[in-house]
Design an enzyme around this catalytic site. Structure first.
Site, PDB file in Angstrom:
ATOM      1  N   HIS A   1       0.780  -1.222  -0.052  1.00  0.00           N
ATOM      2  CA  HIS A   1       0.046   0.005   0.170  1.00  0.00           C
ATOM      3  C   HIS A   1       0.895   1.527   0.071  1.00  0.00           C
ATOM      4  O   HIS A   1       0.409   2.391   0.285  1.00  0.00           O
ATOM      5  CB  HIS A   1      -1.082  -0.170   1.283  1.00  0.00           C
ATOM      6  CG  HIS A   1      -2.007  -1.113   0.990  1.00  0.00           C
ATOM      7  ND1 HIS A   1      -2.768  -1.582   1.944  1.00  0.00           N
ATOM      8  CD2 HIS A   1      -2.346  -1.799   0.240  1.00  0.00           C
ATOM      9  CE1 HIS A   1      -3.788  -2.474   1.714  1.00  0.00           C
ATOM     10  NE2 HIS A   1      -3.278  -2.729   0.504  1.00  0.00           N
TER      11      HIS A   1
ATOM     12  N   CYS B   1       2.677  15.753 -12.395  1.00  0.00           N
ATOM     13  CA  CYS B   1       3.776  15.716 -13.494  1.00  0.00           C
ATOM     14  C   CYS B   1       4.552  14.625 -12.457  1.00  0.00           C
ATOM     15  O   CYS B   1       5.755  14.141 -13.313  1.00  0.00           O
ATOM     16  CB  CYS B   1       4.660  17.085 -13.452  1.00  0.00           C
ATOM     17  SG  CYS B   1       5.471  17.325 -12.039  1.00  0.00           S
TER      18      CYS B   1
ATOM     19  N   CYS C   1       4.694  22.744 -10.645  1.00  0.00           N
ATOM     20  CA  CYS C   1       3.874  22.641 -11.889  1.00  0.00           C
ATOM     21  C   CYS C   1       2.577  23.236 -11.612  1.00  0.00           C
ATOM     22  O   CYS C   1       1.729  23.207 -12.536  1.00  0.00           O
ATOM     23  CB  CYS C   1       3.981  21.202 -12.492  1.00  0.00           C
ATOM     24  SG  CYS C   1       2.920  20.399 -11.674  1.00  0.00           S
TER      25      CYS C   1
ATOM     26  N   ASN D   1      -2.276 -13.294  15.233  1.00  0.00           N
ATOM     27  CA  ASN D   1      -3.152 -12.240  15.294  1.00  0.00           C
ATOM     28  C   ASN D   1      -4.046 -11.938  16.549  1.00  0.00           C
ATOM     29  O   ASN D   1      -4.714 -13.297  16.967  1.00  0.00           O
ATOM     30  CB  ASN D   1      -4.119 -12.200  14.098  1.00  0.00           C
ATOM     31  CG  ASN D   1      -4.678 -10.870  13.823  1.00  0.00           C
ATOM     32  OD1 ASN D   1      -3.885  -9.985  13.295  1.00  0.00           O
ATOM     33  ND2 ASN D   1      -5.941 -10.700  13.699  1.00  0.00           N
TER      34      ASN D   1
HETATM   35  N1  APR Z   1      -0.690  -8.363  17.873  1.00  0.00           N
HETATM   36  C1  APR Z   1      -1.371  -9.251  17.196  1.00  0.00           C
HETATM   37  N2  APR Z   1      -2.404  -8.705  16.427  1.00  0.00           N
HETATM   38  C2  APR Z   1      -2.556  -7.488  16.645  1.00  0.00           C
HETATM   39  C3  APR Z   1      -2.204  -6.523  17.372  1.00  0.00           C
HETATM   40  C4  APR Z   1      -0.903  -7.190  18.418  1.00  0.00           C
HETATM   41  N3  APR Z   1      -0.127  -6.226  18.969  1.00  0.00           N
HETATM   42  N4  APR Z   1      -2.836  -5.531  17.470  1.00  0.00           N
HETATM   43  C5  APR Z   1      -3.763  -5.607  16.666  1.00  0.00           C
HETATM   44  N5  APR Z   1      -3.759  -6.870  16.071  1.00  0.00           N
HETATM   45  C6  APR Z   1      -4.563  -7.267  14.956  1.00  0.00           C
HETATM   46  C7  APR Z   1      -6.039  -7.017  15.234  1.00  0.00           C
HETATM   47  O1  APR Z   1      -6.777  -7.994  16.115  1.00  0.00           O
HETATM   48  C8  APR Z   1      -6.594  -6.835  13.860  1.00  0.00           C
HETATM   49  O2  APR Z   1      -7.247  -8.117  13.501  1.00  0.00           O
HETATM   50  O3  APR Z   1      -4.197  -6.816  13.899  1.00  0.00           O
HETATM   51  C9  APR Z   1      -5.411  -6.646  12.898  1.00  0.00           C
HETATM   52  C10 APR Z   1      -5.272  -5.317  12.333  1.00  0.00           C
HETATM   53  O4  APR Z   1      -6.364  -5.388  11.272  1.00  0.00           O
HETATM   54  P1  APR Z   1      -6.967  -4.100  10.638  1.00  0.00           P
HETATM   55  O5  APR Z   1      -7.008  -3.083  11.671  1.00  0.00           O
HETATM   56  O6  APR Z   1      -8.009  -4.461   9.581  1.00  0.00           O
HETATM   57  O7  APR Z   1      -5.563  -3.558   9.938  1.00  0.00           O
HETATM   58  P2  APR Z   1      -5.052  -4.191   8.352  1.00  0.00           P
HETATM   59  O8  APR Z   1      -5.417  -5.771   8.376  1.00  0.00           O
HETATM   60  O9  APR Z   1      -3.574  -4.086   8.392  1.00  0.00           O
HETATM   61  O10 APR Z   1      -6.022  -3.432   7.420  1.00  0.00           O
HETATM   62  C11 APR Z   1      -5.589  -3.731   6.022  1.00  0.00           C
HETATM   63  O11 APR Z   1      -7.194  -1.776   5.344  1.00  0.00           O
HETATM   64  O12 APR Z   1      -7.712   0.072   5.383  1.00  0.00           O
HETATM   65  C12 APR Z   1      -6.902  -0.662   4.700  1.00  0.00           C
HETATM   66  O13 APR Z   1      -5.144   0.183   3.561  1.00  0.00           O
HETATM   67  C13 APR Z   1      -5.695  -0.288   4.818  1.00  0.00           C
HETATM   68  O14 APR Z   1      -3.517  -1.433   5.148  1.00  0.00           O
HETATM   69  C14 APR Z   1      -4.703  -1.339   5.445  1.00  0.00           C
HETATM   70  C15 APR Z   1      -5.909  -2.503   5.428  1.00  0.00           C
END
Ligand code: APR
Length: 238
Positions: free
Chosen positions: A121, A132, A152, A213
């Protein structure tokens, strides 16, 4: 947790072909909120939903409001890599980890010393003119006032993938190649909610798919090992 971390430690010890796929949950322990957790960015109240502000059409329509959000919510000064970033950089230096594939735009993997980082991303540490395409130092965008303009006259924008925009073909091709060939694929700190990024893990063909996660993800049932703990905690033990 002990037994699961021991299994992960064993997988890491035995492999020199590990690939990491991560998201915002990798950076929460550095003080950067993720998107979809209870205290995540998308659950904070803004004039418009953050997913709307972070879109191509919104950036075109109201760049001033986009930059108000960008400077207040995306740019977090003084953040440092945490134990997860640092351990991944060590594993690369030890010749065990082939690539970090991240959805994050904060540059913390590189700050931790990782060299082969695929930013699906993009990054808020890079900027360019939307007309440009001249590159600009991110400083002017991240800490300036108002809408930054190119010589520009075009609007300077962050080198990130906004909603409604495609991912970079070359980055995706390279990410797929690493995942397809990986012996161990460790997925960490991502809800696996956003496509096409989340779909890339379907290219993994091995039998060592690890998910670290805090909360459940749609891929838990496909993983060979699932650890619902803080990634910094887990990575400090492998
Ligand atoms: N350790 C393990 N897991 C964690 C921790 C931690 N310390 N802190 C948060 N999490 C988990 C949360 O439970 C959640 O499931 O990380 C996950 C983060 O998920 P999102 O908030 O949805 O973030 P992400 O998956 O990176 O989002 C993907 O969505 O909006 C777009 O471009 C944006 O790159 C982003 C994409």
């Amino acid at each position: 947790m002990e037994e699961k971390v021991a299994r992960l430690r064993e997988m890491v010890r035995e492999s020199d072909n590990i690939v990491f796929f991560g998201g915002a949950g990798v950076s929460t322990e550095s003080g950067i909120p993720d998107f979809r957790s209870v205290d995540g960015l998308y659950n904070q109240k803004w004039k418009y939903p953050p997913e709307t502000i972070l879109s191509h059409s919104f950036f075109e329509r109201d760049p001033a409001e986009y930059y108000r959000f960008h400077r207040e919510k995306l740019v977090i000064d003084g953040v440092k890599p945490n134990r997860a970033h640092l351990r991944l950089a060590e594993l690369e230096a030890e010749g065990k980890l082939r690539a970090v594939i991240t959805q994050n735009i904060d540059g913390l993997h590189q700050a931790a010393g990782s060299r082969n980082v695929l930013e699906l991303h993009g990054s808020i540490l890079r900027a360019y003119c939307s007309r440009c395409r001249r590159p600009y130092p991110a400083e002017k965008m991240n800490h300036g006032q108002g809408v930054p303009r190119c010589v520009c006259g075009g609007i300077i924008r962050p080198d990130i993938v906004l909603y409604e925009e495609p991912l970079d073909d070359d980055v995706v091709r390279r990410a797929v190649d690493y995942i397809r060939k990986a012996e161990v694929l460790i997925i960490g700190g991502t809800s696996l909610n956003v496509y096409p990024a989340a779909g890339l893990i379907n290219y993994y063909k091995g039998d060592k798919l690890v998910l670290v996660n805090l909360s459940e993800t749609p891929y838990d049932n496909y993983a060979d090992l699932v650890i619902h703990e803080k990634i910094g905690e887990v990575f400090s033990q492998i």
